[in-house]
Scaffold this active site. Structure first.
Site, PDB file in Angstrom:
ATOM      1  N   THR A 203      44.663  18.954  26.511  1.00 29.40           N
ATOM      2  CA  THR A 203      44.356  18.250  25.393  1.00 29.40           C
ATOM      3  C   THR A 203      43.607  17.085  26.002  1.00 29.40           C
ATOM      4  OG1 THR A 203      46.605  17.554  24.758  1.00 29.40           O
ATOM      5  CG2 THR A 203      44.955  15.268  24.834  1.00 29.40           C
TER       6      THR A 203
ATOM      7  N   PHE B 203      41.313  13.787  26.806  1.00 29.25           N
ATOM      8  CA  PHE B 203      41.807  11.955  26.722  1.00 29.25           C
ATOM      9  C   PHE B 203      40.528  11.211  27.102  1.00 29.25           C
ATOM     10  CE2 PHE B 203      45.089  13.863  27.797  1.00 29.25           C
ATOM     11  CZ  PHE B 203      46.855  12.722  28.466  1.00 29.25           C
TER      12      PHE B 203
END
Length: 283
Positions: free
Chosen positions: A184, A186
């Site tokens: 992921t 960010f």
């Protein structure tokens, strides 16, 4: 390198807004991005944006895309709504675990709580175990905290190994995401933009004329100048049915005269542009 080192601001613990609770993947990203973050937790992504916008936190850390589940659409919409800048990005490896009470077994678990993105990333595991009913929750770590508090052996959560340790849960199974190579990305948001030689990614929002070839001409403009496009995401324009904004990431530094020229010479199809930032990608 940590972001506070790049910004030469290491003399104090920086107040960082983060969605969820301790040991969420967002909090892990905070600790990777900053040396000693003073993390303030909020229930929603918008509360994170609001905390930074109102000055209650200097920075916010928020997920923007996952290699399996794709973009986090709410983050893109909030970037349009709030007058904030992206000042860094960082990619975090994601390994999801099935977490339950210490005395629970996978055979007796009936309900699995987690963030919608995590449930989506583990959909193959859930299909193979149809007795596990997925239930959406605000955050992976918050779902683990909920399972620990409810003390129900039929409940489980999908979260990190750190969540298991934090909330005294048992790991029933590790690595339940669809693919092992799961990350992921960010972003770190702030009221003030950053500058410097380490800033190598540029993000903008574009609105183009609703005419044939508008997107092609704009993308060709970048290609003709050998600019590497890293990301192109479309989002619907409120109150303009079937028209879209384009979120575009590309390599470059805004101090580069060539980049400045490219931005000035964008095709006439451009109706609106919002500059989101030129920032470093942290490792």
């Amino acid at each position: 390198m940590k972001l506070d080192h790049i910004l030469k601001n290491t003399s104090e613990a920086l107040p960082i807004a983060c969605q969820g609770v301790d040991c969420s993947y967002s909090s892990i990203a905070c600790k990777r991005a900053f040396e000693e973050p003073d993390i303030h937790f909020y229930s929603t992504f918008e509360e994170v944006f609001s905390a930074v916008h109102e000055g209650r936190s200097r920075y916010g850390v928020i997920p923007i895309e996952n290699t399996l589940a794709g973009c986090v659409t709410e983050t893109y919409d909030l970037l349009l709504e709030y007058d904030l800048f992206i000042v860094a990005s960082i990619a975090i490896p994601i390994e999801h675990c099935l977490l339950a009470l210490p005395n629970a077994s996978i055979e007796e678990v009936k309900t699995v709580f987690s963030h919608p993105q995590a449930l989506h990333q583990c959909r193959d595991f859930l299909k193979k175990n149809p007795q596990l009913a997925p239930r959406e929750f605000s955050n992976t770590a918050a779902s683990a905290q909920y399972v620990a508090c409810e003390n129900d052996p039929t409940y489980a959560a999908i979260g990190s190994e750190a969540c298991a340790e934090k909330y005294h849960l048992k790991i029933l199974q590790k690595g339940i995401q669809n693919r092992k190579n799961n990350f992921t990305r960010f972003i770190v948001i702030a009221k003030d933009k950053v500058e410097g030689p380490l800033c190598e990614r540029i993000s903008v929002i574009l609105r183009l004329s609703h005419h044939p070839g508008a997107l092609y001409r704009t993308l060709s403009h970048f290609a003709q100048h050998s600019i590497n496009l890293l990301k192109l995401e479309s989002r619907p324009i409120p109150d303009s049915p079937f028209e879209f904004l384009f979120y575009c990431d590309f390599t470059g530094n805004m101090d580069d005269p060539q980049i400045q020229l490219i931005m000035k010479e964008l095709p006439n199809d451009l109706i609106f542009i919002k500059y989101l930032g030129n920032y470093p990608e942290l490792s």
